[in-house]
Design an enzyme around this catalytic site. Structure first.
Site, short mmCIF file in Angstrom:
data_model
loop_
_atom_site.label_atom_id
_atom_site.label_comp_id
_atom_site.label_asym_id
_atom_site.label_seq_id
_atom_site.Cartn_x
_atom_site.Cartn_y
_atom_site.Cartn_z
N LYS A 143 0.85 -1.19 0.00
CA LYS A 143 0.00 0.00 0.00
C LYS A 143 0.89 1.24 0.00
O LYS A 143 1.72 1.41 0.91
CB LYS A 143 -0.89 -0.03 1.26
N VAL A 156 -15.50 -15.18 29.23
CA VAL A 156 -15.36 -14.61 30.57
C VAL A 156 -16.77 -14.26 31.05
O VAL A 156 -17.48 -13.48 30.41
CB VAL A 156 -14.50 -13.32 30.54
N LEU A 176 -10.06 -1.77 20.12
CA LEU A 176 -11.37 -1.10 20.06
C LEU A 176 -11.92 -0.81 21.45
O LEU A 176 -12.70 0.11 21.63
CB LEU A 176 -12.35 -1.98 19.27
N THR A 191 -5.90 3.96 10.92
CA THR A 191 -5.03 4.24 12.07
C THR A 191 -5.22 3.29 13.26
O THR A 191 -4.45 3.34 14.21
CB THR A 191 -5.27 5.69 12.56
N ILE A 197 -4.99 -0.10 13.75
CA ILE A 197 -3.96 -1.10 14.04
C ILE A 197 -2.68 -0.37 14.50
O ILE A 197 -1.98 -0.83 15.40
CB ILE A 197 -3.71 -2.01 12.82
P1 FAD Z 1 -12.21 -7.57 18.22
O1 FAD Z 1 -11.72 -7.98 16.89
O2 FAD Z 1 -13.67 -7.28 18.37
O3 FAD Z 1 -11.79 -8.69 19.24
C1 FAD Z 1 -12.39 -8.80 20.52
C2 FAD Z 1 -11.94 -10.11 21.15
O4 FAD Z 1 -12.44 -10.15 22.48
C3 FAD Z 1 -12.46 -11.35 20.44
O5 FAD Z 1 -11.46 -12.34 20.41
C4 FAD Z 1 -13.59 -11.80 21.34
O6 FAD Z 1 -13.81 -13.19 21.27
C5 FAD Z 1 -13.03 -11.42 22.71
N1 FAD Z 1 -14.04 -11.28 23.75
C6 FAD Z 1 -14.98 -10.30 23.89
N2 FAD Z 1 -15.73 -10.54 24.99
C7 FAD Z 1 -15.26 -11.68 25.55
C8 FAD Z 1 -15.62 -12.46 26.70
N3 FAD Z 1 -16.63 -12.11 27.49
N4 FAD Z 1 -14.92 -13.57 26.94
C9 FAD Z 1 -13.87 -13.96 26.15
N5 FAD Z 1 -13.49 -13.26 25.07
C10 FAD Z 1 -14.18 -12.15 24.77
N6 FAD Z 1 -8.12 -0.73 11.50
C11 FAD Z 1 -7.09 -0.51 10.68
O7 FAD Z 1 -5.96 -0.33 11.14
N7 FAD Z 1 -7.28 -0.50 9.33
C12 FAD Z 1 -8.49 -0.63 8.77
O8 FAD Z 1 -8.60 -0.64 7.56
C13 FAD Z 1 -9.61 -0.78 9.62
N8 FAD Z 1 -10.86 -0.88 9.13
C14 FAD Z 1 -11.92 -0.97 10.00
C15 FAD Z 1 -13.23 -0.91 9.52
C16 FAD Z 1 -14.30 -0.92 10.40
C17 FAD Z 1 -15.70 -0.82 9.88
C18 FAD Z 1 -14.07 -1.06 11.79
C19 FAD Z 1 -15.22 -1.13 12.76
C20 FAD Z 1 -12.79 -1.13 12.27
C21 FAD Z 1 -11.71 -1.06 11.39
N9 FAD Z 1 -10.40 -1.06 11.86
C22 FAD Z 1 -9.36 -0.85 11.02
C23 FAD Z 1 -10.15 -1.32 13.28
C24 FAD Z 1 -9.72 -2.77 13.46
O9 FAD Z 1 -10.69 -3.63 12.93
C25 FAD Z 1 -9.50 -3.07 14.93
O10 FAD Z 1 -8.66 -2.10 15.48
C26 FAD Z 1 -8.87 -4.41 15.10
O11 FAD Z 1 -9.56 -5.41 14.44
C27 FAD Z 1 -8.77 -4.77 16.56
O12 FAD Z 1 -9.99 -5.18 17.09
P2 FAD Z 1 -9.97 -5.73 18.57
O13 FAD Z 1 -9.00 -6.85 18.65
O14 FAD Z 1 -9.79 -4.58 19.49
O15 FAD Z 1 -11.46 -6.25 18.79
#
Ligand code: FAD
Length: 507
Positions: free
Chosen positions: A79, A187, A335, A346, A348
């Protein structure tokens, strides 16, 4: 309050945030910490997040990842920037590249030389005639290039696109290979210490208790530990960034793999297109205050460049951040800590930057309150700087063709951004904060791309005579064209160095 030595780290969540956190902690503090990650396949991950910015190369270097192996495993592509279509006005198009345009000469940033040469009726598009990245993107070429010829002109700066689910799996292999224990379960409850209020343990479905000294909340938008358990509130920024929903859908791979993300403005938001080796990632980010889910889905599907491979999947969010990023003995990463919508890819980066900051400030024993305050201060600044950069895209527009764009154009914006716009519009100067993630080159490209043309230029640019200026600009164009001509196509580069795993291509 003094705490005993931190020995056991518990990470809750196995999305991109959880596994980046686990991998980095295992690599840098694995010798002294026992690390356990709890995730639930039943809950799943957000499943998007496929475009990055160049800082990810630093993360890969710290982890010691091999770039080619990483891209093969994740069906990744390169990219060079993001192409913004229809933002400043309908019909406009510009590439926010990861690199410089032209080169600094006589201690004057290139865009001042360009502004001087452009005279009284400048067309902002002219700046990109001097962009190495633009020409490479136009010709769908990519290669490793540190410099342009023998000049001081910097070469191609790049990041990656990749398959989000493959990325988490790749990091999981890495982290488990370095001693991280993975527990698959939900959890169900969280226990706190009656005196300090710290988190003591989590209880999983079936009753197993996992105790820890420090907890990292990677549970996504739910923020189970920092938000729900510790009660840290959320600062809502949707008055400036009103998009609050997205629909994501994969489609067939593009016939030509271009080395950039595309972000096309739509009636009440925008649509992304991310080229991967085996498919294309697409999504429509929109504001539910200005359109309906059905209309948003129709617009997304009608705007795909290749055949859809499924139905659109809805995601809801609120742009903003947690009031604190670390409270008691728990930090939120990913998130769970906040979300600044994906316009400039931004999130990641924020994961990686928070992880590295947390590792730098990680407590060994004793009172962590000063480290915690420093961590929160720096995370807050970082979020605010990125927020302003994103608002710029929406706010500086001539579009008034829908209610959404009229709202964005006329909304009040933070004073910090108003100042930056005024400074650039009057003089071409960039009022960038020292720690700002986005470099001067980024601010210049997005300001000009959104058609803010500086009224004047740096007087030091007058050091060059008219003839010297003309020769300088002509040479730059010639050198850029020559350099791009030596590059393979993006497809050739991928096929030679990092073709996607056959299993992905067959899927
Ligand atoms: P999630 O992927 O939601 O993971 C949460 C984890 O917590 C999962 O494993 C779930 O099983 C676990 N969990 C939750 N509750 C419990 C529980 N009670 N017990 C056990 N486990 C639990 N970022 C970029 O850098 N570039 C992009 O192009 C980009 N595009 C995006 C587009 C959209 C529409 C959105 C919404 C986000 C985008 N992002 C992007 C952001 C990116 O997707 C996230 O920053 C990244 O995926 C990290 O997500 P996460 O791991 O914080 O959450």
């Amino acid at each position: 309050m003094d705490r005993p030595e931190v020995r056991k780290l518990v990470i809750v969540g196995g999305g991109t945030a959880g596994w980046i956190t686990a991998a980095a902690f295992a690599r840098l503090l694995g010798q002294r910490l026992q690390i356990e990650l709890v995730e639930s396949e039943a809950i799943g991950t957000v499943g998007v997040g496929e475009a990055t910015i160049p800082q990810i190369i630093r993360l890969n270097a710290i982890l010691g990842l091999d770039e080619n192996a990483f891209l093969s495993a994740t069906s990744g592509t390169f990219k060079l920037g993001i192409e913004f279509v229809d933002w400043g006005r309908k019909g406009s198009r510009y590439l926010h590249t990861f690199g410089d345009t032209g080169m600094t000469l006589a201690n004057v940033a290139f865009h001042h030389h360009w502004r001087r040469s452009a005279g009284t009726a400048p067309d902002p598009k002219g700046l990109w005639d001097f962009s190495l990245h633009q020409l490479a993107a136009d010709q769908a070429r990519f290669g490793k290039l540190d410099r342009v010829g023998n000049t001081a002109m910097t070469g191609l700066a790049y990041a990656y696109h990749f398959d989000a689910s493959r990325y988490a799996l790749f990091l999981r292999d890495y982290a488990e290979g370095r001693g991280v224990t993975r527990t698959e379960s939900i959890v169900e409850s969280v226990a706190r210490d009656g005196e300090s209020g710290d988190i003591r343990s989590i209880t999983l479905k079936g009753g197993k208790e996992v105790a820890g000294d420090f907890f990292i909340d990677c549970t996504g938008f739910r923020a189970l530990l920092l938000g729900e358990t510790l009660g840290v509130g959320y600062r809502d920024w949707s008055k400036w960034l009103p998009c609050d929903r997205a629909l994501a859908v994969p489609s067939e791979r593009l016939p030509v793999l271009v080395p950039y993300t595309r972000a096309t403005a739509r009636d009440a938001g925008w649509q992304w297109r991310i080229p991967l080796q085996h498919r294309t990632g697409n999504g429509h980010v929109y504001s539910s205050g200005f359109t309906t889910d059905d209309a948003a889905a129709d617009l997304l599907m009608a705007g795909l460049d290749t055949r859809a491979l499924g139905d659109p999947r809805p995601i809801r969010f609120t742009t903003g951040r947690r009031e604190a990023f670390w409270a008691h003995n728990c930090a939120a990463i990913g998130l769970s800590s906040g979300f600044l919508e994906p316009l400039e890819s931004t999130s990641i980066h924020l994961i990686q930057s928070h992880v590295s900051r947390l590792i730098q400030l990680f407590p060994r024993a004793g009172d962590p309150s000063a480290m915690r305050a420093e961590y929160n201060r720096r995370c807050e600044e970082e979020f605010a700087q990125i927020r302003d950069f994103l608002i710029l895209h929406y706010h500086r527009t001539d579009r008034e063709d829908t209610e959404f764009w009229r709202f964005c154009k006329h909304m009040d914006v933070p004073d910090s951004l108003t100042h930056k716009i005024a400074l650039f519009a009057s003089s071409g100067r960039v009022g960038r904060d020292v720690d700002d993630l986005f470099r001067d080159a980024s601010w210049v490209q997005v300001m000009l791309g959104q058609e803010i043309v500086p009224a004047d230029y740096d007087p030091m640019a007058d050091q060059l005579s008219e003839a010297q200026l003309a020769e300088f600009l002509a040479n730059l164009r010639m050198l850029i064209a020559r350099a791009v001509g030596t590059l393979p196509t993006h497809e050739e580069y991928l096929a030679r160095h990092c073709p996607a795993d056959a299993s992905l291509l067959a899927a």
